[in-house]
Scaffold this active site. Sequence first.
Site, PDB file in Angstrom:
ATOM      1  NE  ARG A 170      -4.028   1.817   2.396  1.00  0.00           N
ATOM      2  CZ  ARG A 170      -4.403   2.731   3.374  1.00  0.00           C
ATOM      3  NH1 ARG A 170      -3.682   2.601   4.492  1.00  0.00           N
ATOM      4  NH2 ARG A 170      -5.299   3.864   3.030  1.00  0.00           N
ATOM      5  CG  HIS A 211      -1.466   5.292  -0.246  1.00  0.00           C
ATOM      6  ND1 HIS A 211      -2.204   5.821   0.792  1.00  0.00           N
ATOM      7  CD2 HIS A 211      -2.257   4.519  -0.938  1.00  0.00           C
ATOM      8  CE1 HIS A 211      -3.482   4.911   0.951  1.00  0.00           C
ATOM      9  NE2 HIS A 211      -3.418   4.344  -0.263  1.00  0.00           N
ATOM     10  CG  ASN A 240      -1.149   8.474   3.024  1.00  0.00           C
ATOM     11  OD1 ASN A 240      -1.762   7.797   2.562  1.00  0.00           O
ATOM     12  ND2 ASN A 240      -0.621   9.559   2.562  1.00  0.00           N
ATOM     13  CG  HIS A 270      -8.231  -3.867  -1.140  1.00  0.00           C
ATOM     14  ND1 HIS A 270      -9.364  -2.831  -1.006  1.00  0.00           N
ATOM     15  CD2 HIS A 270      -7.293  -3.199  -0.996  1.00  0.00           C
ATOM     16  CE1 HIS A 270      -8.939  -1.512  -1.095  1.00  0.00           C
ATOM     17  NE2 HIS A 270      -7.502  -1.715  -1.029  1.00  0.00           N
TER      18      HIS A 270
HETATM   19  C1  HEM Z   1      -9.544   0.913  -5.678  1.00  0.00           C
HETATM   20  C2  HEM Z   1      -9.535   2.107  -4.919  1.00  0.00           C
HETATM   21  C3  HEM Z   1      -8.815   1.878  -3.770  1.00  0.00           C
HETATM   22  C4  HEM Z   1      -9.386   2.266  -2.294  1.00  0.00           C
HETATM   23  C5  HEM Z   1     -10.661   3.307  -2.443  1.00  0.00           C
HETATM   24  C6  HEM Z   1      -8.405   1.864  -1.309  1.00  0.00           C
HETATM   25  C7  HEM Z   1      -8.893   2.102   0.090  1.00  0.00           C
HETATM   26  C8  HEM Z   1      -8.314   1.588   1.005  1.00  0.00           C
HETATM   27  C9  HEM Z   1      -8.703   1.697   2.322  1.00  0.00           C
HETATM   28  C10 HEM Z   1      -9.976   2.738   3.006  1.00  0.00           C
HETATM   29  C11 HEM Z   1      -7.904   0.698   3.332  1.00  0.00           C
HETATM   30  C12 HEM Z   1      -7.825   0.772   4.795  1.00  0.00           C
HETATM   31  C13 HEM Z   1      -7.089   1.888   5.208  1.00  0.00           C
HETATM   32  C14 HEM Z   1      -7.559   2.051   6.816  1.00  0.00           C
HETATM   33  O1  HEM Z   1      -8.489   1.754   7.250  1.00  0.00           O
HETATM   34  O2  HEM Z   1      -6.287   2.312   7.641  1.00  0.00           O
HETATM   35  C15 HEM Z   1      -7.075   0.224   2.289  1.00  0.00           C
HETATM   36  C16 HEM Z   1      -6.138  -0.969   2.636  1.00  0.00           C
HETATM   37  C17 HEM Z   1      -5.191  -1.320   1.843  1.00  0.00           C
HETATM   38  N1  HEM Z   1      -5.009  -1.027   0.463  1.00  0.00           N
HETATM   39 FE1  HEM Z   1      -6.211  -0.123  -0.555  1.00  0.00          FE
HETATM   40  N2  HEM Z   1      -7.695   1.029  -1.819  1.00  0.00           N
HETATM   41  C18 HEM Z   1      -7.778   1.245  -3.071  1.00  0.00           C
HETATM   42  C19 HEM Z   1      -6.779   0.456  -3.992  1.00  0.00           C
HETATM   43  C20 HEM Z   1      -5.715  -0.200  -3.756  1.00  0.00           C
HETATM   44  C21 HEM Z   1      -4.527  -0.432  -4.515  1.00  0.00           C
HETATM   45  C22 HEM Z   1      -4.525  -0.263  -6.117  1.00  0.00           C
HETATM   46  C23 HEM Z   1      -3.563  -1.178  -3.663  1.00  0.00           C
HETATM   47  C24 HEM Z   1      -2.338  -1.745  -4.031  1.00  0.00           C
HETATM   48  C25 HEM Z   1      -1.858  -1.749  -5.432  1.00  0.00           C
HETATM   49  C26 HEM Z   1      -4.358  -1.095  -2.342  1.00  0.00           C
HETATM   50  C27 HEM Z   1      -3.512  -1.787  -1.232  1.00  0.00           C
HETATM   51  C28 HEM Z   1      -4.050  -2.030  -0.053  1.00  0.00           C
HETATM   52  C29 HEM Z   1      -3.525  -2.821   0.898  1.00  0.00           C
HETATM   53  C30 HEM Z   1      -2.350  -3.966   0.638  1.00  0.00           C
HETATM   54  C31 HEM Z   1      -4.348  -2.591   2.010  1.00  0.00           C
HETATM   55  C32 HEM Z   1      -4.104  -3.258   3.454  1.00  0.00           C
HETATM   56  C33 HEM Z   1      -2.850  -2.290   4.040  1.00  0.00           C
HETATM   57  C34 HEM Z   1      -2.561  -2.766   5.409  1.00  0.00           C
HETATM   58  O3  HEM Z   1      -2.933  -3.951   5.936  1.00  0.00           O
HETATM   59  O4  HEM Z   1      -1.577  -2.267   6.194  1.00  0.00           O
HETATM   60  N3  HEM Z   1      -5.322  -0.487  -2.419  1.00  0.00           N
HETATM   61  N4  HEM Z   1      -7.155   0.682   1.101  1.00  0.00           N
END
Ligand code: HEM
Length: 319
Positions: free
Chosen positions: A63, A67, A95, A194
């Site tokens: 992630r 970002h 973030n 995800h």
């Molecule tokens: C499609 C649009 C996307 C949205 C709206 C989105 C939104 C989010 C949100 C809200 C979270 C949880 C954050 C939290 O509550 O602290 C999250 C976690 C995550 N996102 Fe996305 N995301 C998107 C696309 C992506 C992409 C393109 C990637 C990587 C290429 C990605 C990788 C991740 C990962 C791996 C997590 C878990 C992180 C952790 O456990 O520390 N996301 N995302």
Amino acid sequence: MACESSSVKPAFLLFLCFLLGTASAQLSSTFYSTSCPSALSTIKSGVSSAVSKEARMGASLLRLHFHDCFVNGCDASVLLDDTTNFTGEKTAVPNNNSLRGFDVIDTIKSQLESACPGVVSCADLLTVAARDSVVALGGPSWTVPLGRKDSTTASLSAANNNIPAPTLSLSGLITAFSNKGFTAKEMVALSGSHTIGQARCTSFRNHLYNESNINVTFATSLKANCPSSGGDNNLSPLDTTSPTSFDNAYFKNLQIQEGLLHSDQELFNGGSTDAQVNTYSSNSATFMTDFANAMVKMGNLSPLTGSSGQIRKNCRKVN
Ligand code: HEM
């Protein structure tokens, strides 16, 4: 095309690549072969040891790279701490209290600096760490083009404006990715990230309590750990079935209305991307290939190359 693949180019091809706007023409997978031959193995072992201590770290590092790249390109701007000259990206809404993995990057960077001082950029480190994280959790591998330089600034407002929010509709998601040059299909593939990691209650509460396109049993079980008020930072896995395996379970979850975020379920909600979700759900190999290709494309978003930017000594600070 040849702009990405060959490192030595005749002048006419360089000009053509320039006209096509592929700045990544200057990236090359062998960039550190002579200047720091141990770079890739150092990053791989640093990621492996962090992921074996805590599997979620693989998700967090993936992630971080996303970002970084969506905010003025893959230039490690996300790693900069605030200074008197600028407020960095760490406190941007998507973030703040959410991004993690900075210490892991610091540890690997200091190992790289001991082996090859001033050679390996933080932006390349982050790009390779994202790939190695996916591999460590059982996902596909790919060759990472290298040679990115690090930014000398960061932008809080660009982070707030460019990183997609979990409240977006399908058309909002398609637009956010199309603004960065991605198709809807690539957006769906990248969202397959995800399949690993966790989200805070605050990121999915509204989907849980106020939306109907969520499996009732699934919602009930989530509510136990995500009350209608309070508990904002309580975590739930983005993919309940296999939160530390990089597989295609995320897409299977969407088909049974078990997407955790509103934005996740938007990908399978009777709209134009339903068919793509079905494809990835039934064909894991297709997902893995499309994901890997889209990750290379994401890593190539407007890198600083040649004499632009710098190689930071400490990823948190401009030299
Ligand atoms: C499609 C649009 C996307 C949205 C709206 C989105 C939104 C989010 C949100 C809200 C979270 C949880 C954050 C939290 O509550 O602290 C999250 C976690 C995550 N996102 Fe996305 N995301 C998107 C696309 C992506 C992409 C393109 C990637 C990587 C290429 C990605 C990788 C991740 C990962 C791996 C997590 C878990 C992180 C952790 O456990 O520390 N996301 N995302």
